[in-house]
Design a protein around this motif. Structure first.
Motif, short mmCIF file in Angstrom:
data_model
loop_
_atom_site.label_atom_id
_atom_site.label_comp_id
_atom_site.label_asym_id
_atom_site.label_seq_id
_atom_site.Cartn_x
_atom_site.Cartn_y
_atom_site.Cartn_z
N GLU A 73 0.83 -1.21 0.00
CA GLU A 73 0.00 0.00 0.00
C GLU A 73 0.87 1.27 0.00
O GLU A 73 0.56 2.24 -0.69
CB GLU A 73 -0.91 -0.02 1.23
CG GLU A 73 -1.74 1.23 1.41
CD GLU A 73 -2.50 1.23 2.73
OE1 GLU A 73 -3.02 2.31 3.07
OE2 GLU A 73 -2.57 0.20 3.41
N SER A 74 1.96 1.25 0.75
CA SER A 74 2.85 2.41 0.79
C SER A 74 3.56 2.60 -0.55
O SER A 74 3.67 3.73 -1.04
CB SER A 74 3.90 2.24 1.89
OG SER A 74 3.27 2.23 3.15
N GLU A 76 2.45 1.64 -3.42
CA GLU A 76 1.44 2.09 -4.38
C GLU A 76 1.24 3.59 -4.29
O GLU A 76 1.12 4.27 -5.30
CB GLU A 76 0.12 1.35 -4.17
CG GLU A 76 0.17 -0.08 -4.65
CD GLU A 76 -1.06 -0.89 -4.29
OE1 GLU A 76 -1.88 -0.44 -3.45
OE2 GLU A 76 -1.20 -2.00 -4.85
N LYS A 77 1.24 4.12 -3.08
CA LYS A 77 1.11 5.57 -2.91
C LYS A 77 2.37 6.28 -3.39
O LYS A 77 2.29 7.31 -4.05
CB LYS A 77 0.83 5.91 -1.44
CG LYS A 77 -0.55 5.49 -1.01
CD LYS A 77 -0.79 5.79 0.45
CE LYS A 77 -2.18 5.34 0.87
NZ LYS A 77 -2.45 5.60 2.29
N GLN A 80 2.44 6.78 -7.21
CA GLN A 80 1.45 7.63 -7.87
C GLN A 80 2.13 8.81 -8.53
O GLN A 80 3.18 9.27 -8.08
CB GLN A 80 0.42 8.14 -6.85
CG GLN A 80 -0.48 7.09 -6.30
CD GLN A 80 -1.43 7.64 -5.24
OE1 GLN A 80 -1.49 8.84 -4.99
NE2 GLN A 80 -2.15 6.74 -4.60
N PRO A 83 2.27 11.72 -5.53
CA PRO A 83 2.10 10.97 -4.27
C PRO A 83 1.54 11.86 -3.16
O PRO A 83 1.83 13.06 -3.10
CB PRO A 83 3.52 10.53 -3.93
CG PRO A 83 4.33 10.74 -5.14
CD PRO A 83 3.65 11.80 -5.94
N PRO A 84 0.75 11.28 -2.27
CA PRO A 84 0.25 12.05 -1.13
C PRO A 84 1.38 12.38 -0.16
O PRO A 84 2.45 11.77 -0.21
CB PRO A 84 -0.77 11.11 -0.49
CG PRO A 84 -0.43 9.75 -0.97
CD PRO A 84 0.26 9.90 -2.28
N PHE A 87 4.44 10.16 1.40
CA PHE A 87 4.74 9.08 0.46
C PHE A 87 5.47 9.64 -0.76
O PHE A 87 5.65 8.93 -1.74
CB PHE A 87 3.45 8.37 0.02
CG PHE A 87 2.77 7.67 1.14
CD1 PHE A 87 3.15 6.38 1.52
CD2 PHE A 87 1.75 8.29 1.84
CE1 PHE A 87 2.53 5.73 2.57
CE2 PHE A 87 1.12 7.64 2.90
CZ PHE A 87 1.52 6.37 3.25
N ASN A 88 5.88 10.90 -0.71
CA ASN A 88 6.50 11.54 -1.86
C ASN A 88 7.98 11.19 -2.03
O ASN A 88 8.51 11.34 -3.13
CB ASN A 88 6.33 13.06 -1.79
CG ASN A 88 6.91 13.64 -0.53
OD1 ASN A 88 6.74 13.09 0.55
ND2 ASN A 88 7.60 14.76 -0.65
N ARG A 100 6.52 3.79 7.80
CA ARG A 100 6.06 2.82 6.82
C ARG A 100 7.20 2.09 6.12
O ARG A 100 7.06 0.96 5.72
CB ARG A 100 5.20 3.50 5.75
CG ARG A 100 3.90 4.01 6.26
CD ARG A 100 2.98 2.85 6.41
NE ARG A 100 1.63 3.28 6.69
CZ ARG A 100 0.62 2.48 6.61
NH1 ARG A 100 0.77 1.24 6.26
NH2 ARG A 100 -0.58 2.92 6.89
N ARG A 125 7.45 5.65 -10.78
CA ARG A 125 6.23 6.38 -11.12
C ARG A 125 5.94 6.30 -12.61
O ARG A 125 4.78 6.28 -13.01
CB ARG A 125 6.36 7.83 -10.66
CG ARG A 125 6.44 7.92 -9.16
CD ARG A 125 6.43 9.35 -8.64
NE ARG A 125 6.52 9.28 -7.21
CZ ARG A 125 7.52 9.80 -6.50
NH1 ARG A 125 8.48 10.47 -7.09
NH2 ARG A 125 7.53 9.68 -5.19
#
Length: 140
Positions: A73-74, A76-77, A80, A83-84, A87-88, A100, A125
């Motif tokens: 899950e981490s 996946e973020k 992105q 990223p949020p 999680f960047n 995490r 990404r």
């Protein structure tokens, strides 16, 4: 395509190796490191900034210098396009308050190659974008 499977990792390897910037900033980066997505782990063998091999055939005798492990899950973020927060980048994911991402092993090797490593991981990404496009195409 299941995220972070061998096919995905091979696409990431191809993306990293096609990047001309890495040939410059990674020319001294030679190491084997582990990337873990929950229970799925891969050893990435880098020689002079080029990923020579990605393998999931690991045993107790498979050498690696350092490991980056986080829940799927981490990752996946992290992968992105935007990223949020937290999680960047790796350092945000590894922050003690967030916790995490775990960094294990000889982190000195990680720090010696931090620019090339973060550049490599940011290419994830681009692979994630390709996967989203492919998934949309198969649904149509």
């Amino acid at each position: 395509m299941t995220r972070f499977n061998s096919q995905w990792m091979n696409a990431w390897q191809d993306t990293v190796n096609a990047d001309p910037t890495l040939k410059i900033i990674g020319r001294y980066f030679t190491a084997d490191f582990l990337v873990g997505f929950d229970d799925q782990e891969y050893v990435v063998s880098v020689r002079n900034g080029v990923i020579q091999r990605v393998t999931d055939s690991l045993s107790i005798e498979t050498p690696w210098s350092f490991a980056l492990r986080a829940p799927t899950e981490s990752w996946e973020k992290f992968t992105q396009k935007l990223p949020p927060p937290m999680f960047n980048d790796l350092w945000a994911m590894a922050h003690p308050l967030h916790g995490r991402l775990r960094m294990d092993g000889d982190v000195k090797v990680l720090w010696q190659n931090v620019r090339a490593l973060t550049w490599m991981l940011e290419r994830m990404r681009e692979v994630a974008d390709q996967v989203v496009v492919e998934e949309r195409a198969t649904r149509v």
